[in-house]
Structures are given as C-alpha cells and as structure tokens.
Motif scaffolding. Structure first.
Motif, PDB file in Angstrom:
ATOM      1  N   UNK A 157       0.857  -1.208   0.000  1.00  0.00           N
ATOM      2  CA  UNK A 157       0.000   0.000   0.000  1.00  0.00           C
ATOM      3  C   UNK A 157       0.885   1.247   0.000  1.00  0.00           C
ATOM      4  N   UNK A 166       2.587   1.912  -3.370  1.00  0.00           N
ATOM      5  CA  UNK A 166       1.726   2.478  -4.405  1.00  0.00           C
ATOM      6  C   UNK A 166       1.335   3.918  -4.084  1.00  0.00           C
ATOM      7  N   UNK A 167       1.212   4.205  -2.791  1.00  0.00           N
ATOM      8  CA  UNK A 167       0.950   5.588  -2.401  1.00  0.00           C
ATOM      9  C   UNK A 167       2.093   6.489  -2.876  1.00  0.00           C
ATOM     10  N   UNK A 199       2.006   6.871  -6.709  1.00  0.00           N
ATOM     11  CA  UNK A 199       0.990   7.814  -7.181  1.00  0.00           C
ATOM     12  C   UNK A 199       1.432   9.249  -6.889  1.00  0.00           C
ATOM     13  N   UNK A 204      -2.770  10.379  -2.033  1.00  0.00           N
ATOM     14  CA  UNK A 204      -2.258   9.220  -2.774  1.00  0.00           C
ATOM     15  C   UNK A 204      -2.250   7.965  -1.900  1.00  0.00           C
ATOM     16  N   UNK A 205      -2.012   8.145  -0.592  1.00  0.00           N
ATOM     17  CA  UNK A 205      -2.067   6.978   0.308  1.00  0.00           C
ATOM     18  C   UNK A 205      -3.469   6.387   0.324  1.00  0.00           C
ATOM     19  N   UNK A 231      -5.696   6.716  -2.027  1.00  0.00           N
ATOM     20  CA  UNK A 231      -5.927   6.087  -3.338  1.00  0.00           C
ATOM     21  C   UNK A 231      -5.319   4.696  -3.376  1.00  0.00           C
ATOM     22  N   UNK A 232      -4.070   4.630  -2.920  1.00  0.00           N
ATOM     23  CA  UNK A 232      -3.381   3.346  -2.952  1.00  0.00           C
ATOM     24  C   UNK A 232      -4.114   2.301  -2.114  1.00  0.00           C
ATOM     25  N   UNK A 233      -4.569   2.718  -0.922  1.00  0.00           N
ATOM     26  CA  UNK A 233      -5.277   1.773  -0.048  1.00  0.00           C
ATOM     27  C   UNK A 233      -6.550   1.294  -0.713  1.00  0.00           C
ATOM     28  N   UNK A 261      -7.161   1.162  -3.940  1.00  0.00           N
ATOM     29  CA  UNK A 261      -6.821   0.262  -5.045  1.00  0.00           C
ATOM     30  C   UNK A 261      -6.502  -1.140  -4.510  1.00  0.00           C
ATOM     31  N   UNK A 262      -5.733  -1.176  -3.420  1.00  0.00           N
ATOM     32  CA  UNK A 262      -5.380  -2.479  -2.856  1.00  0.00           C
ATOM     33  C   UNK A 262      -6.598  -3.231  -2.363  1.00  0.00           C
TER      34      UNK A 262
END
Lengths: 239, 375
Positions: free
Chosen positions: A38, A41-42, A45, B4-5, B7-9, B11-12
């Motif tokens: 996670x 990817x953060x 992005x 973005x964190x 977003x990433x969470x 997506x995961x």
C-alpha cells in the motif's frame, strides 16, 4: 464466498482460507508486506503526480523567463506566491539581489557568492523534496522478497513440524501448509516488484529535474553577474 | 501524500476483494483412489521346475500329491488317483472311480449329479400331462409290444436292449436318437429321459392304428435336450477342451498310486527339479571322504572352496573340475587346498547315489566346502 463453504469439508485452499490457516508469524509477515505494498503504491501515485506537476511548472517558468519579460516584473508576480522548482530558485536569487542592492553592496564578488549560495540552498531543498520517500521504495524493493521468504520458511517449518507430529507424509497433509507459506513469498514479490521499478524510474526523473535546476541556476547566475557588473559600472560612472 | 495513500489503499482493497472472489479455491485435482495391487515376486523355477504335488499341502523336501487309498497298482500310470484307468482329470474326493474323462470342475459339484439327472425327467412328465397323452395310453403301450416282438422285455430301463430290439422291428430310426457305438456308455441324463419317452414314440410306429401325432413328442424331446445341455453350460474350462466334449460328471483322476504324505507341488510335473539337501550332502560326503588335507596348514580359517564340475549320467566327472577359493589368509594355503580338492574330486568319481531322473540338475554341480571343518 460459497466456494469456501463448500470446500471447507475437505481442505480449503482459497486465498482467504490460506491466510486464516497461517500461523501468527506468517500472518504478521503477510500483513506487513500488504502494508508495504500500500505504501509503495501511495508513493508511486504521489511521485507520479508531483513530478508531472514539477515538469509542467518548469516548462511554464522557462517559457515566461525567456519571453523577454523584465526580471523585476517577474519577481514581483512570483514573490507573493508559493513557488517550487525553478521559480523558487529564481525568487531566492532575486531576493538576495534586492536585499544586497537596497543596502548598497560594495563588493561585486561577495554579492555574486551570496546569490549562488542562496540558489544552491534552494536547489538542495527542492531536490530533497523530489527524492523524498524514494529511499523507502528502495528498501521495500530489496527487502520485500526477503521478508516474504522469511514468512515462507517459518510456514514450511511449521508444516514440517506438523508432519512430524501427525506421522504422515501424505502430500495432502503437507500441501496446505506449504501453499500457505508460499503465499507469504508471493505477497513479498507483489510488493517488491513495483517498488523496484518505481524506484528506478523516479530516481532517474529526480536526477533529470535536478540537472535542469542546476542548468537554470548556472544560467541565471551568469545573467545576474552580468547585471552586477553593469550596475557597478553605472554607479562608478555616476560617482 | 495523504490523498495518494488513500488512493493506494482503495486500489489495494479493490484488488484484494477481486482476487478473493475470482481466485477462489482452485479446482481440486480429480484423483481416483485405486487400491494398491499386491505383487509377489516369484522365481521362474516355481513354474518351470514344478513337481507334481498338492497345492494346499505344506512344503516338504519332495513334492507329493494327496495319498491315494486304493492299493492295486496300474501299469505305467502317469496321473495320480484311485482310478482304474489312467486319465488326466484331477482326483475327486467324492466321485466314484470311472474311466470317464471330462472337464467339469470340482467347484461345479455344488449341484450334485443326481439332481441334474432328475430334472429332465421331471419336466418331461409335467409336459406330457399338460399337453397330450393321458396316463391310460402310456399304460397301454407295453401291451402291443409283446405281440410284435415277444423276446424283448417290456419294462427294460436301459436303452441298450431297446436298441438291440430295433433291428428286429425293421423300422427306420429317428435321426435324433443317439447311436451307442460311438461311446461305451451314453450320457446319464439322456438315459434317464429316454425310457420314459421311448415307449410312446415307438408305439405309434408299430401298430400304426394309434392316431397320436408324433410331432408333439418330438417337441417334447427337443425340450429335454435343451434342458440337459443348458444344465452344464458353465462347466467351461479352456484348458481341457478335449475333455470338455464329454458331458459326463467328472471322474476320479488317474491310476497312479501315491502313498506319501501330501506336500506342496503343482498339478503336473513340468520338468526339472533341484537336488535335495540330503542328496547334496551325500555328494559332499563322497568328496570329503577322499579329501586328505595336511594337518597343521595355516590360513584356512574362513576359507570357502567352490567346486564346479560336470558329470555324465553314470556320475563320472567330465573334464576337470573348476575350483575357486575365497577367504583364507595366505595364498600358499589357498593353492594347497585347491590342489587337494581337485584330487579328492577326481578320486571320488564316479559319484554314486545320484537320482538318475534328476540328471538335468546334477549334470553340472556346484559344491561349497569349508576346509577348516576337515582339519
């Protein structure tokens, strides 16, 4: 998850069941790796967006800077804004230049050095911003597989201990434990591979941006030094 | 960074949910559990060198079949049994001795022979009552017979006298009546069926007054034959096709008598045999008697001497025996022992007390000696 319910009678090997069957250490490893993924990817992005933005700002600033607009005017429009990249370097240099001339600087060499220092400091701060968190990408990329492997080794160890306990070497006894252990390595790889790719890409991008900033700083420093000379000459002529 | 964190969470979470739903448990491999087959490793000698004996008896030095009970010997018999005639069928504990060679397996004895014999007669009687002639007619049959042929007895049960009587009647025989000249004794089921059936058959032919149609009788007979043959259908044994052609009950084995205790062995002798331990010991003893080893030779402890020799049918040595020594401590002792063994073997030729029928096995003999036992 109907499949889970049906298969539970024999031996459930779906992803969720594999996770739930795993021991505490393996579970922790998996959760940690998931968190790492996670975080990776953060960062990806975030970096992607900020680098794009930086590049765009560089282009816009260079366009404005070389458009023939007077530096004073440009400084006036930029100084009240929150600046980044080339604009920040420009504003820092101009501020130093203004301060020095308002107080009536004597030595042109000292002024030149102060402006260079100010630009260097700003450039270092900006590059630091670009390279921030790329280190954690590198760490995840290199350590992720090892952490996953650690989970796998622990899981396989546990399942071999279970075999020793059950006195049976039947593959059906061994297989679920090993599958569950291998899941840890899989998650480690899932986290590590994008991290490595992103790290390589973003370090290269950050390097390009830094080079661009340095080039601008050198050019601007040359322009300013020419200006200093001109001003000193006019001042001496006036005296 | 916070955006973005998040977003990433997100997506995961989406990817994991999708994986959990779509990557469910993989299809289990379709494995059919089959029982493991027990496999025995059998040396080829167990088939190529079988001696005739009993399959269920314990192993003994000499294979022997179940002892026979009748003492009277039969000349040149090859198959064991209590029979008077030497036939190949295995001995049956229940059957009486006869010269009939047939293939019916012993297992088939669950349905005893008498029952098989009864069936056709019973069915014919029922069929007759159902279809045509009343008992009075049958009773009246014998009466015309004496008029035509007085010498034949009326109530003769065996078909032999009847067939003898037929030539006198000068009537053409029906095709389906068995001709007794082919075999010494006709089959029992037919024997039993015919006496009940023959009189009515003959009757319409001789007086010619009776209008009973004979085709009904023929139908009856066909029924009988079918019954008789179907009762023995399952006796098929592919190993004994020749005997299978005979439809009689199994007989009582051969005529060779056996007085020994039953011991493990095959159905028949397939050639070859091994020298028994006593025979080997006797052979060894003959060599050892002639073997003089110099007392006090050092280095023979643990030595094994292997002698390979060819013998002719009289027991004499062909060529030279080959000697090999293993073990021992000194070469000199080994050479000395080899020489003395060769001398001993040559001196004891020809060997005596070897069974001539096992010549195949002792045409080449390998004997092991331990010379330390002779000192």
């Amino acid at each position: 998850m109907e499949q889970v319910g049906l298969a539970a009678a024999t031996h459930d090997v779906s992803l969720w069941a594999l996770f739930m069957q795993a021991g505490l250490v393996v579970k922790l490893v998996m959760i940690g790796l998931l968190g790492a993924s996670v975080w990776t990817w953060a960062i990806v992005i975030d970096k992607y967006l900020s680098f794009n933005k930086a590049r765009r700002q560089f282009d816009q600033f260079e366009q404005v800077f070389w458009s023939g607009q007077s530096l004073e005017e440009l400084y006036r429009t930029l100084s009240d804004r929150q600046n980044g990249g080339l604009a920040a370097i420009f504003v820092a240099a101009m501020r130093e230049w203004k301060k020095s001339f308002e107080r009536g600087a004597r030595s042109p060499i000292g002024l030149q050095m102060r402006i260079d220092r100010a630009m260097d400091v700003t450039m270092a701060r900006e590059s630091e911003g670009y390279e921030a968190r790329l280190g954690s990408l590198a760490t995840i990329g290199s350590a992720g597989p090892f952490i996953g492997l650690f989970g796998t080794v622990v899981g396989i160890m546990t399942s071999f201990q279970a075999i020793a306990g059950s006195q049976s070497t039947n593959l059906a006894v061994v297989a679920p434990g090993i599958a569950e252990a291998l899941l840890a390595t899989a998650i480690g790889l899932v986290a590590a591979i994008p991290a490595v790719v992103a790290y390589n890409k973003f370090t290269a991008d950050a390097g390009k941006l830094s080079a661009r900033m340095e080039g601008f700083a050198d050019e601007f420093s040359a322009i300013l030094s020419r200006q200093i000379d001109e001003k000193l000459q006019t001042r001496q002529a006036a005296q | 960074m916070k955006a973005s964190l998040t977003t990433s969470a997100i997506i995961h979470a989406t990817a994991l949910t999708f994986a959990l739903v779509s990557l469910g448990a993989p299809e289990p491999l379709d494995v059919s559990y089959s029982e493991s087959l027990p496999v025995d490793l059998v040396p080829i000698e167990e088939f190529s060198q079988i001696q005739q004996g009993d399959k269920n008896a314990p192993k003994a030095e000499r294979a022997a079949p179940v002892p026979t009970t009748r003492p009277d010997p039969v000349e040149n018999a090859e198959n064991f049994g209590d029979n008077d005639v030497d036939i190949k069928a295995p001995p049956m504990p229940t059957a009486k001795p006869s010269d009939n060679e047939s293939a019916a397996a012993p297992a088939k004895q669950e349905t005893p022979a008498p029952v098989v014999d009864d069936k056709p007669t019973a069915s014919t009687e029922i069929a007759k009552e159902d279809t045509a002639p009343p008992p009075q007619e049958v009773a009246s049959l014998p009466q015309p017979k004496p008029e035509v042929t007085p010498p034949t007895p009326v109530t003769e049960p065996s078909p032999q006298p009847e067939t003898a009587a037929q030539p006198e009647e000068q009537m053409p025989l029906p095709d389906s009546v068995p001709v007794p000249a082919m075999r010494p004794k006709p089959e029992p089921p037919k024997e039993q069926a015919k006496p009940a059936e023959k009189p009515p058959e003959k009757k319409p032919e001789t007086p010619k007054a009776a209008e009973k149609p004979s085709d009904k009788k023929i139908a009856d007979k066909k029924q009988e034959v079918a019954k008789a043959s179907s009762s023995k259908e399952s006796d098929f044994n592919a190993d004994e096709i020749a005997a299978l052609l005979n439809k009689q009950a199994p007989a009582n084995g051969g005529a060779k008598r056996s007085q020994q205790q039953a011991a493990l062995g095959g159905k028949k002798t397939t050639g070859g045999s091994t020298l028994s331990q006593t025979e080997l010991d006797a052979l060894k003893g003959q060599v050892e008697k002639n073997w003089s080893l110099v007392a006090g030779v050092e280095g023979v402890e643990g030595m094994i001497v292997t002698v390979t020799m060819q013998l002719d049918e009289a027991g004499a040595i062909v060529g030279r025996p080959q000697v090999k020594t293993n073990g021992g401590t000194s070469d000199a002792a080994r050479r000395m022992v080899e020489g003395s063994v060769v001398r001993a073997v040559m001196r004891s030729s020809p060997f005596k007390n070897l069974p001539p029928e096992k010549y195949d096995t002792w045409s080449e003999v390998v004997i092991n000696f331990d010379p330390s036992g002779l000192l």
